[in-house]
Design an enzyme around this catalytic site. Structure first.
Site, PDB file in Angstrom:
ATOM      1  N   ARG A  63      -3.083 -12.797   1.436  1.00 40.77           N
ATOM      2  CA  ARG A  63      -2.491 -11.523   1.063  1.00 40.77           C
ATOM      3  C   ARG A  63      -3.391 -10.936  -0.011  1.00 40.77           C
ATOM      4  O   ARG A  63      -3.924 -11.666  -0.856  1.00 40.77           O
ATOM      5  CB  ARG A  63      -1.079 -11.718   0.499  1.00 40.77           C
ATOM      6  CG  ARG A  63      -0.470 -10.393   0.066  1.00 40.77           C
ATOM      7  CD  ARG A  63       0.862 -10.551  -0.628  1.00 40.77           C
ATOM      8  NE  ARG A  63       1.343  -9.248  -1.033  1.00 40.77           N
ATOM      9  CZ  ARG A  63       2.326  -9.064  -1.892  1.00 40.77           C
ATOM     10  NH1 ARG A  63       2.938 -10.089  -2.439  1.00 40.77           N
ATOM     11  NH2 ARG A  63       2.699  -7.840  -2.203  1.00 40.77           N
ATOM     12  N   HIS A  64      -3.544  -9.623  -0.007  1.00 43.14           N
ATOM     13  CA  HIS A  64      -4.346  -8.969  -1.046  1.00 43.14           C
ATOM     14  C   HIS A  64      -3.823  -9.343  -2.436  1.00 43.14           C
ATOM     15  O   HIS A  64      -2.667  -9.717  -2.603  1.00 43.14           O
ATOM     16  CB  HIS A  64      -4.325  -7.448  -0.867  1.00 43.14           C
ATOM     17  CG  HIS A  64      -2.942  -6.862  -0.990  1.00 43.14           C
ATOM     18  ND1 HIS A  64      -2.336  -6.651  -2.202  1.00 43.14           N
ATOM     19  CD2 HIS A  64      -2.057  -6.477  -0.047  1.00 43.14           C
ATOM     20  CE1 HIS A  64      -1.132  -6.148  -2.014  1.00 43.14           C
ATOM     21  NE2 HIS A  64      -0.936  -6.033  -0.695  1.00 43.14           N
ATOM     22  N   GLY A  65      -4.687  -9.216  -3.427  1.00 43.62           N
ATOM     23  CA  GLY A  65      -4.290  -9.481  -4.809  1.00 43.62           C
ATOM     24  C   GLY A  65      -3.320  -8.426  -5.321  1.00 43.62           C
ATOM     25  O   GLY A  65      -3.114  -7.378  -4.698  1.00 43.62           O
TER      26      GLY A  65
ATOM     27  N   GLY B  76       1.579  -8.690   2.457  1.00 42.66           N
ATOM     28  CA  GLY B  76       2.696  -9.622   2.397  1.00 42.66           C
ATOM     29  C   GLY B  76       3.568  -9.644   3.636  1.00 42.66           C
ATOM     30  O   GLY B  76       3.845 -10.707   4.202  1.00 42.66           O
TER      31      GLY B  76
ATOM     32  N   GLN C  88       4.361   0.409  -1.141  1.00 36.81           N
ATOM     33  CA  GLN C  88       3.048   0.918  -0.775  1.00 36.81           C
ATOM     34  C   GLN C  88       2.960   1.274   0.696  1.00 36.81           C
ATOM     35  O   GLN C  88       2.477   2.341   1.044  1.00 36.81           O
ATOM     36  CB  GLN C  88       1.951  -0.112  -1.109  1.00 36.81           C
ATOM     37  CG  GLN C  88       1.752  -0.264  -2.591  1.00 36.81           C
ATOM     38  CD  GLN C  88       0.624  -1.192  -2.939  1.00 36.81           C
ATOM     39  OE1 GLN C  88      -0.453  -0.735  -3.257  1.00 36.81           O
ATOM     40  NE2 GLN C  88       0.872  -2.487  -2.893  1.00 36.81           N
ATOM     41  N   GLY C  89       3.366   0.367   1.564  1.00 39.37           N
ATOM     42  CA  GLY C  89       3.238   0.628   2.987  1.00 39.37           C
ATOM     43  C   GLY C  89       1.808   0.951   3.349  1.00 39.37           C
ATOM     44  O   GLY C  89       0.885   0.204   3.028  1.00 39.37           O
TER      45      GLY C  89
ATOM     46  N   ARG D  90      -6.828  -2.019  -0.765  1.00 37.48           N
ATOM     47  CA  ARG D  90      -6.486  -3.217  -1.524  1.00 37.48           C
ATOM     48  C   ARG D  90      -6.879  -4.488  -0.781  1.00 37.48           C
ATOM     49  O   ARG D  90      -7.280  -5.467  -1.399  1.00 37.48           O
ATOM     50  CB  ARG D  90      -5.010  -3.220  -1.907  1.00 37.48           C
ATOM     51  CG  ARG D  90      -4.026  -3.186  -0.738  1.00 37.48           C
ATOM     52  CD  ARG D  90      -2.625  -2.828  -1.240  1.00 37.48           C
ATOM     53  NE  ARG D  90      -1.600  -2.855  -0.223  1.00 37.48           N
ATOM     54  CZ  ARG D  90      -1.221  -1.810   0.496  1.00 37.48           C
ATOM     55  NH1 ARG D  90      -1.831  -0.643   0.359  1.00 37.48           N
ATOM     56  NH2 ARG D  90      -0.228  -1.925   1.355  1.00 37.48           N
TER      57      ARG D  90
ATOM     58  N   GLU E  18      -0.338  -2.991   6.379  1.00 38.44           N
ATOM     59  CA  GLU E  18       1.032  -3.336   5.993  1.00 38.44           C
ATOM     60  C   GLU E  18       2.041  -2.550   6.822  1.00 38.44           C
ATOM     61  O   GLU E  18       1.708  -1.520   7.415  1.00 38.44           O
ATOM     62  CB  GLU E  18       1.235  -3.062   4.493  1.00 38.44           C
ATOM     63  CG  GLU E  18       2.595  -3.451   3.949  1.00 38.44           C
ATOM     64  CD  GLU E  18       2.934  -4.928   4.107  1.00 38.44           C
ATOM     65  OE1 GLU E  18       3.065  -5.418   5.245  1.00 38.44           O
ATOM     66  OE2 GLU E  18       3.117  -5.598   3.066  1.00 38.44           O
TER      67      GLU E  18
ATOM     68  N   ASN F 107       2.136  -2.895  -7.007  1.00 33.01           N
ATOM     69  CA  ASN F 107       2.907  -4.146  -7.020  1.00 33.01           C
ATOM     70  C   ASN F 107       3.474  -4.372  -8.414  1.00 33.01           C
ATOM     71  O   ASN F 107       4.646  -4.723  -8.569  1.00 33.01           O
ATOM     72  CB  ASN F 107       2.051  -5.354  -6.661  1.00 33.01           C
ATOM     73  CG  ASN F 107       1.601  -5.426  -5.226  1.00 33.01           C
ATOM     74  OD1 ASN F 107       0.519  -5.941  -4.961  1.00 33.01           O
ATOM     75  ND2 ASN F 107       2.392  -4.938  -4.287  1.00 33.01           N
TER      76      ASN F 107
ATOM     77  N   THR G  64      -1.644  -5.358  -6.917  1.00 32.85           N
ATOM     78  CA  THR G  64      -2.096  -3.984  -7.108  1.00 32.85           C
ATOM     79  C   THR G  64      -1.314  -3.338  -8.252  1.00 32.85           C
ATOM     80  O   THR G  64      -0.293  -3.871  -8.706  1.00 32.85           O
ATOM     81  CB  THR G  64      -1.875  -3.145  -5.837  1.00 32.85           C
ATOM     82  OG1 THR G  64      -0.467  -3.001  -5.616  1.00 32.85           O
ATOM     83  CG2 THR G  64      -2.546  -3.779  -4.629  1.00 32.85           C
TER      84      THR G  64
END
Length: 186
Positions: A10-12, A146, A23-24, A62, A86, A17, A14
């Site tokens: 999963r991206h780090g 995620g 975000q979508g 991201r 996402e 977050n 943001t």
């Protein structure tokens, strides 16, 4: 169906977050913690034999930023695929979760994705995740999000893949799936 060996990131973290903002399909950059998350994922991946692996990322900024940090010394190239983006949250994009209706139930945050007006919905996400998996021709490192990670892992491993969610939703760790068995690498 049998799937190839996969490492799923999963991206780090943001900025959104950290603000608890939806975000979508929109994007916000990684925080300094998010950059450290991605660097940690790179350390984990460097400890593995990735000979013959392809590298795939969501095209969202991201995820691409995470891929650049985590896979910099590992991948000759990183392919992007829109099917790894996402889940779409429609009218709730960029909204703070605290401003949105919070349903009752065992997993209210997940239910928010399902009830987002004009959102993509879980069925459409599952369909595109399945299509991506069906097109894989060999082992892969996948940098995604995620909820998309959850969809991919549940397709391969089943609902047991989600039985022990991590506090960080996968940021800073790597899910390894081999022969239908998931291992969390931290």
């Amino acid at each position: 169906m049998r799937y190839p060996d996969l490492y799923i990131l999963r991206h780090g973290q943001t900025e959104w977050n950290a603000e608890n903002r939806m975000q979508g399909w929109l994007n916000s950059p990684l925080t300094p913690k998010g950059e450290m998350d991605a660097a940690r994922q790179g350390e984990i991946l460097r400890s593995r034999d990735l000979s013959g692996f392809e590298f795939w990322s969501s095209p969202s900024g991201r995820a691409v930023q995470t891929a650049a940090i985590a896979c910099a010394r590992l991948a000759d190239s990183i392919h992007t695929d829109i099917r790894l983006r996402e889940i779409g949250v429609g009218d709730w994009s960029a909204r703070l979760r605290d401003e949105l209706p919070m349903p009752d139930g065992p997993d209210p945050y997940m239910q928010q994705y399902a009830m987002a007006p004009n959102g993509e919905g879980f069925e459409a996400l599952q369909t595109r995740a399945q299509a991506f998996l069906d097109d894989l021709t060999g082992p892969a490192v996948i940098i995604t999000h995620g909820i998309t990670s959850r969809a991919i892992r549940s397709i391969i491993v089943g609902e047991g893949a989600l039985a022990k969610p991590s506090v960080h939703g996968g940021q800073g760790c790597v899910f390894h799936i081999k022969d239908g068995v998931q291992t969390l690498l931290e």
